[in-house]
Design an enzyme around this catalytic site. Structure first.
Site, PDB file in Angstrom:
ATOM      1  N   ASP A  48       8.124   1.335   6.843  1.00  0.00           N
ATOM      2  CA  ASP A  48       6.669   1.509   6.766  1.00  0.00           C
ATOM      3  C   ASP A  48       6.331   2.548   5.696  1.00  0.00           C
ATOM      4  O   ASP A  48       6.744   3.701   5.801  1.00  0.00           O
ATOM      5  CB  ASP A  48       6.150   1.977   8.131  1.00  0.00           C
ATOM      6  CG  ASP A  48       4.638   2.107   8.148  1.00  0.00           C
ATOM      7  OD1 ASP A  48       3.972   1.124   8.522  1.00  0.00           O
ATOM      8  OD2 ASP A  48       4.127   3.181   7.766  1.00  0.00           O
ATOM      9  N   TYR A  53       1.189   7.574   0.387  1.00  0.00           N
ATOM     10  CA  TYR A  53       2.354   8.446   0.608  1.00  0.00           C
ATOM     11  C   TYR A  53       3.039   8.843  -0.707  1.00  0.00           C
ATOM     12  O   TYR A  53       3.828   9.791  -0.730  1.00  0.00           O
ATOM     13  CB  TYR A  53       3.409   7.776   1.511  1.00  0.00           C
ATOM     14  CG  TYR A  53       2.953   7.385   2.897  1.00  0.00           C
ATOM     15  CD1 TYR A  53       1.750   7.839   3.429  1.00  0.00           C
ATOM     16  CD2 TYR A  53       3.739   6.549   3.684  1.00  0.00           C
ATOM     17  CE1 TYR A  53       1.349   7.460   4.698  1.00  0.00           C
ATOM     18  CE2 TYR A  53       3.338   6.176   4.964  1.00  0.00           C
ATOM     19  CZ  TYR A  53       2.140   6.626   5.461  1.00  0.00           C
ATOM     20  OH  TYR A  53       1.758   6.239   6.719  1.00  0.00           O
ATOM     21  N   LYS A  78       0.160   0.084   2.754  1.00  0.00           N
ATOM     22  CA  LYS A  78      -1.249   0.217   3.174  1.00  0.00           C
ATOM     23  C   LYS A  78      -2.170   0.467   1.986  1.00  0.00           C
ATOM     24  O   LYS A  78      -1.787   1.130   1.022  1.00  0.00           O
ATOM     25  CB  LYS A  78      -1.394   1.377   4.170  1.00  0.00           C
ATOM     26  CG  LYS A  78      -0.380   1.326   5.293  1.00  0.00           C
ATOM     27  CD  LYS A  78      -0.579   2.397   6.350  1.00  0.00           C
ATOM     28  CE  LYS A  78       0.648   2.473   7.243  1.00  0.00           C
ATOM     29  NZ  LYS A  78       1.762   3.259   6.698  1.00  0.00           N
ATOM     30  N   HIS A 111      -5.618   1.267   5.477  1.00  0.00           N
ATOM     31  CA  HIS A 111      -5.093   2.530   6.005  1.00  0.00           C
ATOM     32  C   HIS A 111      -6.079   3.252   6.930  1.00  0.00           C
ATOM     33  O   HIS A 111      -5.699   3.768   7.978  1.00  0.00           O
ATOM     34  CB  HIS A 111      -4.708   3.431   4.825  1.00  0.00           C
ATOM     35  CG  HIS A 111      -3.661   4.442   5.137  1.00  0.00           C
ATOM     36  ND1 HIS A 111      -2.739   4.870   4.220  1.00  0.00           N
ATOM     37  CD2 HIS A 111      -3.388   5.115   6.273  1.00  0.00           C
ATOM     38  CE1 HIS A 111      -1.942   5.757   4.775  1.00  0.00           C
ATOM     39  NE2 HIS A 111      -2.316   5.934   6.019  1.00  0.00           N
TER      40      HIS A 111
END
Ligand code: A2P
Length: 283
Positions: A48, A53, A78, A111
């Protein structure tokens, strides 16, 4: 559920491994590359990540270097808040695929439901974003689509205009923090619930109630949290960059919590805070 490769079935028939490897707060570069490779070696097939990120490129590199077959992996990323809206969503997905060096995703999630930038027109922008997600699904760019951090009123707004019901809602969940209204709504709609921060971003590790159970079951606190998540019917996404912990978090299939212990942990005091409220967050 007996092993890491066991699966839940999503509402479109796609199978999703019951534990995923979380990468939130894993810095891109060598740390992320080696953590993801270590995870794949330890038996995780479900990874994931997220555009936000900043480690999609490293996840992509790790996947290539691992030598695992694409069809044996389940990869989620996401859509970030700046990219809501129809055209922007299509573009953002293409950029994520390129960074990940993949032809398709297994799961693409919105997200956050209600970015600050579009807050005065949430329903309209969310509907356009979801339309693009449906398009990405129909064109095969992703095998399934879903949402993250959506509360019941966001889910309701999405379903009002949706042609396709989201397959997943990924939310913050751990012992003492169970978001019951959201979980119930997801179950009613056939949406699988994924649990991020299943260790409360680490805040569960010193909790007395959990330490007692760890002793009782001869497992670690992290393993108790993850097993609890599975027995609640969630799909936990533990994050670690530490090889021994990555392996420890996969070793959760040789014991079972009693129904009473599962219930006690669900109703335990919340020691981990509540995370961001999607309707008042500053992003
Ligand atoms: P690290 O990545 O340095 O190994 P969550 O999944 O709830 O977000 O929690 C992640 C945090 O918990 C990270 O700080 C991670 O540290 C730590 N962590 C992950 N697995 C374990 C474990 N088995 N034992 C102790 N700490 C862990």
């Amino acid at each position: 559920m007996q092993k890491m490769t066991d699966c839940y079935q999503l509402n479109n028939g796609v199978r999703i491994p019951v534990v995923g490897f979380g990468t939130w707060q894993t810095p891109g570069g060598e740390t992320a590359v080696s953590a993801v490779k270590e995870a794949i070696k330890a038996g995780y097939s479900h990874i994931d990540t997220a555009a936000f990120y900043g480690n999609e490129e490293s996840v992509g590199q790790a996947v290539k270097e691992s030598g695992a077959k694409r069809e044996d992996l389940f990869i989620t990323t996401k859509l970030w808040n700046s990219d809501h809206g129809y055209e922007a969503t299509l573009k953002a997905c293409a950029a994520s695929l390129e960074r990940l060096r993949l032809d398709y995703l297994d799961l693409y999630l919105i997200h956050w439901p209600n970015p600050l930038r579009f807050r005065d027109q949430f329903e309209k922008i969310n509907a356009e974003t979801w339309k693009a997600m449906e398009e990405l699904y129909k064109s095969g760019k992703t095998k399934s689509i879903g949402i993250s951090n959506y509360k019941p009123h966001h889910i309701g707004a999405t379903l009002k205009n949706a042609e396709i019901v989201p397959m997943v809602n990924q939310i913050r969940l751990y012992p003492g923090f169970t978001q019951e209204d959201t979980v119930r709504r997801c179950k009613d709609e056939g949406i699988l619930v994924q649990a991020y921060s299943p260790l409360g971003t680490g805040s569960m590790l010193e909790v007395k109630e959990l330490r007692e159970l760890a002793e009782k079951y001869h497992k670690t606190v992290a393993q108790i949290c993850l097993r609890w998540s599975l027995q609640m019917g969630f799909l936990p996404l533990p994050k670690s960059v530490t090889p021994a912990r990555i392996r420890e978090n996969a070793d959760i299939f040789d014991f079972e919590l009693s129904a009473k212990d599962v219930q006690d942990l669900a109703s335990m005091k919340n020691y981990g805070g509540a995370g961001f409220d999607p309707d008042t967050s500053s992003f």
